[in-house]
Scaffold this active site. Sequence first.
Site, PDB file in Angstrom:
ATOM      1  N   ASP A  16      -4.186  17.360  -7.786  1.00 23.05           N
ATOM      2  CA  ASP A  16      -3.369  16.391  -7.032  1.00 23.05           C
ATOM      3  C   ASP A  16      -1.902  16.747  -7.280  1.00 23.05           C
ATOM      4  OD1 ASP A  16      -2.110  14.200  -5.905  1.00 23.05           O
ATOM      5  OD2 ASP A  16      -3.552  12.743  -6.700  1.00 23.05           O
ATOM      6  N   GLU A  31       0.965  15.234   2.717  1.00 25.31           N
ATOM      7  CA  GLU A  31      -0.300  15.672   3.329  1.00 25.31           C
ATOM      8  C   GLU A  31      -1.145  16.482   2.334  1.00 25.31           C
ATOM      9  OE1 GLU A  31      -3.261  16.310   5.237  1.00 25.31           O
ATOM     10  OE2 GLU A  31      -1.903  15.477   6.742  1.00 25.31           O
ATOM     11  N   GLY A  32      -2.435  16.237   2.380  1.00 25.63           N
ATOM     12  CA  GLY A  32      -3.359  17.030   1.543  1.00 25.63           C
ATOM     13  C   GLY A  32      -3.091  16.900   0.058  1.00 25.63           C
ATOM     14  N   ARG A  56       0.795  15.490  -5.742  1.00 27.59           N
ATOM     15  CA  ARG A  56       1.739  14.524  -5.180  1.00 27.59           C
ATOM     16  C   ARG A  56       2.853  14.138  -6.147  1.00 27.59           C
ATOM     17  NH1 ARG A  56      -2.564  10.360  -2.673  1.00 27.59           N
ATOM     18  NH2 ARG A  56      -3.832  11.281  -4.309  1.00 27.59           N
ATOM     19  N   ARG A  84       0.863  -1.183   0.000  1.00 23.79           N
ATOM     20  CA  ARG A  84       0.000   0.000   0.000  1.00 23.79           C
ATOM     21  C   ARG A  84       0.896   1.228   0.000  1.00 23.79           C
ATOM     22  NH1 ARG A  84      -4.468   2.852  -0.831  1.00 23.79           N
ATOM     23  NH2 ARG A  84      -4.782   4.541   0.641  1.00 23.79           N
ATOM     24  N   GLU A  96       0.013  10.789   3.594  1.00 26.54           N
ATOM     25  CA  GLU A  96      -0.312  11.289   4.927  1.00 26.54           C
ATOM     26  C   GLU A  96      -1.619  12.084   4.952  1.00 26.54           C
ATOM     27  OE1 GLU A  96       2.564  14.072   6.453  1.00 26.54           O
ATOM     28  OE2 GLU A  96       1.748  13.931   8.471  1.00 26.54           O
ATOM     29  N   CYS A  97      -2.431  11.809   5.963  1.00 22.14           N
ATOM     30  CA  CYS A  97      -3.647  12.582   6.216  1.00 22.14           C
ATOM     31  C   CYS A  97      -3.759  12.684   7.728  1.00 22.14           C
ATOM     32  CB  CYS A  97      -4.864  11.891   5.602  1.00 22.14           C
ATOM     33  SG  CYS A  97      -6.399  12.768   5.953  1.00 22.14           S
TER      34      CYS A  97
HETATM   35  N1  LIG Z   1      -6.272  18.695  -0.989  1.00 19.71           N
HETATM   36  C1  LIG Z   1      -7.025  17.828  -0.319  1.00 19.71           C
HETATM   37  N2  LIG Z   1      -6.439  16.677   0.099  1.00 19.71           N
HETATM   38  C2  LIG Z   1      -7.201  15.807   0.763  1.00 19.71           C
HETATM   39  C3  LIG Z   1      -8.551  16.033   1.049  1.00 19.71           C
HETATM   40  N3  LIG Z   1      -9.025  14.978   1.739  1.00 19.71           N
HETATM   41  C4  LIG Z   1      -7.995  14.117   1.864  1.00 19.71           C
HETATM   42  N4  LIG Z   1      -6.902  14.610   1.300  1.00 19.71           N
HETATM   43  C5  LIG Z   1      -5.581  14.007   1.130  1.00 19.71           C
HETATM   44  O1  LIG Z   1      -5.716  13.020   0.150  1.00 19.71           O
HETATM   45  C6  LIG Z   1      -4.706  12.027   0.333  1.00 19.71           C
HETATM   46  C7  LIG Z   1      -5.375  10.655   0.298  1.00 19.71           C
HETATM   47  O2  LIG Z   1      -4.439   9.796  -0.103  1.00 19.71           O
HETATM   48  P1  LIG Z   1      -4.539   8.206  -0.126  1.00 19.71           P
HETATM   49  O3  LIG Z   1      -5.136   7.695   1.126  1.00 19.71           O
HETATM   50  O4  LIG Z   1      -3.157   7.758  -0.457  1.00 19.71           O
HETATM   51  O5  LIG Z   1      -5.606   7.852  -1.199  1.00 19.71           O
HETATM   52  P2  LIG Z   1      -5.853   8.055  -2.734  1.00 19.71           P
HETATM   53  O6  LIG Z   1      -4.777   8.793  -3.432  1.00 19.71           O
HETATM   54  O7  LIG Z   1      -7.200   8.636  -2.856  1.00 19.71           O
HETATM   55  O8  LIG Z   1      -5.841   6.623  -3.378  1.00 19.71           O
HETATM   56  P3  LIG Z   1      -6.225   5.184  -2.838  1.00 19.71           P
HETATM   57  O9  LIG Z   1      -4.965   4.427  -2.899  1.00 19.71           O
HETATM   58  O10 LIG Z   1      -7.229   4.660  -3.761  1.00 19.71           O
HETATM   59  O11 LIG Z   1      -6.750   5.358  -1.459  1.00 19.71           O
HETATM   60  C8  LIG Z   1      -4.014  12.361   1.636  1.00 19.71           C
HETATM   61  O12 LIG Z   1      -2.794  13.039   1.376  1.00 19.71           O
HETATM   62  C9  LIG Z   1      -5.010  13.308   2.312  1.00 19.71           C
HETATM   63  O13 LIG Z   1      -4.395  14.211   3.203  1.00 19.71           O
HETATM   64  C10 LIG Z   1      -9.134  17.239   0.588  1.00 19.71           C
HETATM   65  O14 LIG Z   1     -10.311  17.507   0.758  1.00 19.71           O
HETATM   66  N5  LIG Z   1      -8.335  18.096  -0.089  1.00 19.71           N
HETATM   67 ZN   LIG Z   2      -7.899  11.816   4.652  1.00 21.33          ZN
END
Ligand SMILES: Nc1nc2c(ncn2[C@@H]2O[C@H](COP(=O)(O)OP(=O)(O)OP(=O)(O)O)[C@@H](O)[C@H]2O)c(=O)[nH]1
Ligand SMILES: [Zn+2]
Length: 196
Positions: free
Chosen positions: A126, A92-93, A128, A49, A53-54
Site C-alpha cells: 500500500d 489510484e491503485g 498511499r 469518508r 480513487e479507483c
Molecule cells: N494495487 C492495487 N490497488 C487496488 C486493487 N484493487 C483496488 N485497488 C485500489 O485500492 C484502493 C481502495 O481504496 P479505498 O476504497 O479507500 O479502501 P480501503 O483502503 O481498502 O479502505 P476502506 O476505507 O476500508 O474501504 C483504491 O485506490 C483502488 O484503486 C488492486 O488489486 N491492486
Molecule cells: Zn476498486
Amino acid sequence: MPTRYVESSRLPTAWGVFDIHGFDDLEANKEHVVLTMGDVGDGEPVLARVHSECLTGDALFSLRCDCGNQLEAALKAIAEEGRGALFYLRQEGRGIGLLNKIRAYKLQDAGADTVEANEQLGFGADMRDYSVLKPMLEHLKIKQVRLMTNNPRKVAALESAGVAITERIPLRTDSNPHNEKYLQTKGSKLGHFFGH
Ligand SMILES: Nc1nc2c(ncn2[C@@H]2O[C@H](COP(=O)(O)OP(=O)(O)OP(=O)(O)O)[C@@H](O)[C@H]2O)c(=O)[nH]1
Ligand SMILES: [Zn+2]
C-alpha cells in the site's frame, strides 16, 4: 504551501446536493476533491469518508473490488444525515497508479493476490500517502470525525493530521465471486477490521 485550495461549487447528485471543494496538491501534481453536505466547520464530529480513487470500480462498474459500492454507501449515508464529508483522494491503485493497477490485475488473473501482485511489480502493498489530508481538513475546519472505514491506516492518518476520531463506522459491502479474494486479502494481509 504544497496544497492549495482552489474553488467550491454546488454538486447535485443522485442522493442530494453536495458542495464540491477542489484542492491542488502541487507537490504530487494531483487534483483532489472533497464533497461536503451541511455545516462541517462547526467543530462537532463530522460523518466522514476518505476514499481513494479507483477508476475501474468508481466509474467503470468493475466487480474486482468494492470501491464503487463503498463510494455510493458513503455518499448515501452522508445525505441521510444531511451533514458530512467525503474526501476523494487521487491515489489510484493504492498509490501505484492506474496502469500499474492493470499490470497488477494481470498478475492476479494468473493467481497472485493483491499484495503479491504489488510486490512482484516492485511496489509495497500500500503506497498511499495521506499527508494531503491535513491542509484539506484545516481549510474545512474539521476537527473531529466519525470515520466510515475498515482500514486502520486511515484511522492513523487522520489522527496524525490532528483530527479526533470519535467513532469508526464499519463500511461493509457485498462480496461477489470476482472480489472475494480481494476482500479476503484486505482482512488477512492489510489489517482491515473485518473477517471476510
Ligand atoms: N494495487 C492495487 N490497488 C487496488 C486493487 N484493487 C483496488 N485497488 C485500489 O485500492 C484502493 C481502495 O481504496 P479505498 O476504497 O479507500 O479502501 P480501503 O483502503 O481498502 O479502505 P476502506 O476505507 O476500508 O474501504 C483504491 O485506490 C483502488 O484503486 C488492486 O488489486 N491492486
Ligand atoms: Zn476498486
